[in-house]
Design a protein around this motif. Structure first.
Motif, mmCIF file in Angstrom:
data_model
loop_
_atom_site.group_PDB
_atom_site.id
_atom_site.type_symbol
_atom_site.label_atom_id
_atom_site.label_comp_id
_atom_site.label_asym_id
_atom_site.label_seq_id
_atom_site.Cartn_x
_atom_site.Cartn_y
_atom_site.Cartn_z
ATOM 1 N N ASN A 219 0.856 -1.182 0.000
ATOM 2 C CA ASN A 219 0.000 0.000 0.000
ATOM 3 C C ASN A 219 0.895 1.235 0.000
ATOM 4 N N VAL A 220 0.548 2.202 -0.828
ATOM 5 C CA VAL A 220 1.291 3.460 -0.891
ATOM 6 C C VAL A 220 0.310 4.594 -0.616
ATOM 7 N N GLY A 221 0.635 5.437 0.369
ATOM 8 C CA GLY A 221 -0.219 6.560 0.717
ATOM 9 C C GLY A 221 0.367 7.868 0.226
ATOM 10 N N ALA A 222 -0.498 8.876 0.141
ATOM 11 C CA ALA A 222 -0.030 10.195 -0.277
ATOM 12 C C ALA A 222 -0.997 11.261 0.231
ATOM 13 N N GLU A 223 -0.488 12.470 0.350
ATOM 14 C CA GLU A 223 -1.294 13.654 0.680
ATOM 15 C C GLU A 223 -0.934 14.767 -0.290
ATOM 16 N N ALA A 224 -1.924 15.609 -0.583
ATOM 17 C CA ALA A 224 -1.653 16.822 -1.353
ATOM 18 C C ALA A 224 -2.639 17.889 -0.898
ATOM 19 N N ALA A 225 -2.182 19.136 -0.869
ATOM 20 C CA ALA A 225 -3.075 20.202 -0.392
ATOM 21 C C ALA A 225 -2.772 21.531 -1.057
ATOM 22 N N TRP A 226 -3.863 22.241 -1.352
ATOM 23 C CA TRP A 226 -3.851 23.678 -1.619
ATOM 24 C C TRP A 226 -4.555 24.300 -0.418
ATOM 25 N N TYR A 227 -3.818 24.602 0.611
ATOM 26 C CA TYR A 227 -4.422 25.081 1.859
ATOM 27 C C TYR A 227 -4.918 26.525 1.757
ATOM 28 N N ASN A 228 -5.996 26.793 2.444
ATOM 29 C CA ASN A 228 -6.413 28.174 2.689
ATOM 30 C C ASN A 228 -5.643 28.653 3.912
ATOM 31 N N ALA A 229 -4.345 28.712 3.740
ATOM 32 C CA ALA A 229 -3.433 29.056 4.834
ATOM 33 C C ALA A 229 -2.103 29.457 4.219
ATOM 34 N N ASN A 230 -1.421 30.362 4.855
ATOM 35 C CA ASN A 230 -0.131 30.827 4.356
ATOM 36 C C ASN A 230 0.954 29.831 4.746
ATOM 37 N N TYR A 231 0.870 28.650 4.136
ATOM 38 C CA TYR A 231 1.754 27.534 4.472
ATOM 39 C C TYR A 231 2.822 27.382 3.391
ATOM 40 N N PRO A 232 4.083 27.255 3.768
ATOM 41 C CA PRO A 232 5.146 27.156 2.757
ATOM 42 C C PRO A 232 5.079 25.838 2.009
ATOM 43 N N PHE A 233 5.548 25.852 0.773
ATOM 44 C CA PHE A 233 5.590 24.624 -0.026
ATOM 45 C C PHE A 233 6.432 23.574 0.685
ATOM 46 N N THR A 234 5.863 22.382 0.834
ATOM 47 C CA THR A 234 6.529 21.297 1.547
ATOM 48 C C THR A 234 6.347 20.001 0.764
ATOM 49 N N ALA A 235 7.439 19.368 0.388
ATOM 50 C CA ALA A 235 7.384 18.082 -0.316
ATOM 51 C C ALA A 235 8.310 17.103 0.398
ATOM 52 N N ARG A 236 7.732 15.982 0.831
ATOM 53 C CA ARG A 236 8.501 14.977 1.574
ATOM 54 C C ARG A 236 8.042 13.586 1.163
ATOM 55 N N TRP A 237 8.892 12.600 1.381
ATOM 56 C CA TRP A 237 8.462 11.213 1.245
ATOM 57 C C TRP A 237 9.315 10.313 2.135
ATOM 58 N N ARG A 238 8.733 9.170 2.449
ATOM 59 C CA ARG A 238 9.478 8.142 3.173
ATOM 60 C C ARG A 238 9.107 6.792 2.580
ATOM 61 N N VAL A 239 10.092 5.926 2.448
ATOM 62 C CA VAL A 239 9.878 4.590 1.895
ATOM 63 C C VAL A 239 10.499 3.588 2.854
ATOM 64 N N TYR A 240 9.659 2.658 3.325
ATOM 65 C CA TYR A 240 10.081 1.666 4.315
ATOM 66 C C TYR A 240 10.462 0.373 3.596
ATOM 67 N N PHE A 241 11.731 0.002 3.726
ATOM 68 C CA PHE A 241 12.255 -1.234 3.150
ATOM 69 C C PHE A 241 12.396 -2.286 4.252
ATOM 70 N N GLU A 242 12.628 -3.502 3.853
ATOM 71 C CA GLU A 242 12.824 -4.580 4.829
ATOM 72 C C GLU A 242 14.002 -4.297 5.760
ATOM 73 N N GLU A 243 14.986 -3.565 5.270
ATOM 74 C CA GLU A 243 16.207 -3.367 6.058
ATOM 75 C C GLU A 243 16.389 -1.931 6.547
ATOM 76 N N GLY A 244 15.343 -1.118 6.462
ATOM 77 C CA GLY A 244 15.474 0.244 6.975
ATOM 78 C C GLY A 244 14.516 1.212 6.294
ATOM 79 N N LEU A 245 14.648 2.487 6.652
ATOM 80 C CA LEU A 245 13.733 3.534 6.208
ATOM 81 C C LEU A 245 14.504 4.618 5.470
ATOM 82 N N LEU A 246 14.088 4.914 4.230
ATOM 83 C CA LEU A 246 14.686 5.984 3.442
ATOM 84 C C LEU A 246 13.750 7.187 3.494
ATOM 85 N N VAL A 247 14.260 8.318 3.991
ATOM 86 C CA VAL A 247 13.420 9.490 4.236
ATOM 87 C C VAL A 247 13.979 10.694 3.492
#
Length: 322
Positions: A219-247
């Motif tokens: 399963n792969v999740g995601a979020e996206a938003a055009w906020y009605n808020a003065n929020y700075p552009f933010t792009a992040r991801w994390r991928v969980y592997f059997e041997e660790g987490l890549l962030v």
């Protein structure tokens, strides 16, 4: 040497021009831009400017047409350029409907021309490192992944076309397309998917989306938003592997099951001024250099494929309610 015409010399057309100026095999011969501002920009660049693509194609000899216009003009312009036998670069998204994306590729095939779509994240070091890790399984299989892309609503949009669903596809096509395209390139077409949207009652569009894409055993999740808020552009991801987490947040870090975290150097050169409100970056240079190289060799891109572009368009069309 690829002789290039840029159609649309607003923000992204300006970005492309500044990068072509640094690419040895790229020669911008002319631009299409009907406004007074466009005329001034073309004069500053020292290139010919035309009111429309039809006239440019009649009067100029070019190999490649680079389409940097608002989204709702992409298909019409791409079909004109392809009908004239030109290769095309199309800024994302290629189209707002899967059927239209298929039409573009079908005409390209008929005319033995090439279509390149500007999904620029594939030319960042972060994504190159992620794709290599997924494909090689150097950290084992992927067990989970989550992608986030959030920002304030784009009130800067010229004449507000981004807020018209039939012209822009709204948030799904403007913002989430980057992450969905990457997800499809990593894991293939999802077996199924679902999503939820939230926003103010008086809003004409969904302001915040949550997505869930199901694959065979992932399963792969995601979020996206055009906020009605003065929020700075933010792009992040994390991928969980059997041997660790890549962030990927402010930096790219792999957290293994045991031992010290590994920090990656994701700096890339050359950093080129964009000419817009975006810091100097190498990603457009590497993207456009790749497209130019493919055009010179007369081969399609192996980084942004027809299949992933069409799959992404079809999913987003349903999510956007087009």
């Amino acid at each position: 040497m690829q002789k290039i015409a840029i159609v649309g010399v607003g923000g992204m057309g300006t970005v492309h021009y500044h990068n072509y100026a640094q690419i040895k095999k790229a020669d911008v011969r002319a631009v299409v831009g009907p406004s007074e501002s466009d005329q001034k920009k073309a004069k500053k660049w020292g290139v010919k400017v035309y009111q429309d693509l039809d006239t440019l194609l009649q009067e100029e000899t070019v190999d490649l047409v680079d389409i940097c216009t608002p989204t709702f003009l992409h298909v019409e312009l791409a079909l004109k350029a392809l009908a004239a036998g030109k290769n095309v670069i199309i800024e994302k998204p290629i189209a707002l409907h899967q059927e239209e994306a298929e039409r573009v590729f079908a005409l390209a095939s008929e005319k033995e021309a090439l279509v390149f779509v500007g999904q620029v994240l594939h030319f960042t070091r972060e994504v190159e490192i992620l794709k290599e890790a997924v494909q090689s399984q150097k950290y084992g299989k992927v067990l989970d992944a989550y992608f986030t892309r959030l920002t304030a609503a784009p009130d800067w949009s010229a004449e507000g076309w981004l807020f018209e669903k039939e012209k822009s596809g709204l948030l799904p096509f403007d913002l989430h397309i980057h992450d969905l395209d990457l997800i499809v390139s990593l894991f293939g077409p999802p077996k199924s998917y679902n999503y939820q949207a939230a926003g103010r009652k008086n809003s004409k569009f969904g302001e915040h989306y949550r997505f869930n894409y199901q694959f065979d055993d992932l399963n792969v999740g995601a979020e996206a938003a055009w906020y009605n808020a003065n929020y700075p552009f933010t792009a992040r991801w994390r991928v969980y592997f059997e041997e660790g987490l890549l962030v990927n947040e402010d930096e790219l870090i792999f957290y293994p099951a045991a031992g010290e975290a590994v920090r990656f150097n994701t700096e890339a050169e050359p950093k080129i001024e964009t000419g817009i409100n975006l810091p100097p970056t190498a990603m457009f240079y590497h993207e456009l250099s790749h497209f130019i190289d493919c055009a010179e060799r007369e081969v399609p891109s192996d980084r942004i494929t027809k299949e992933q572009v069409i799959t992404t368009a079809g999913i987003l069309e349903e999510i956007a309610g087009l």
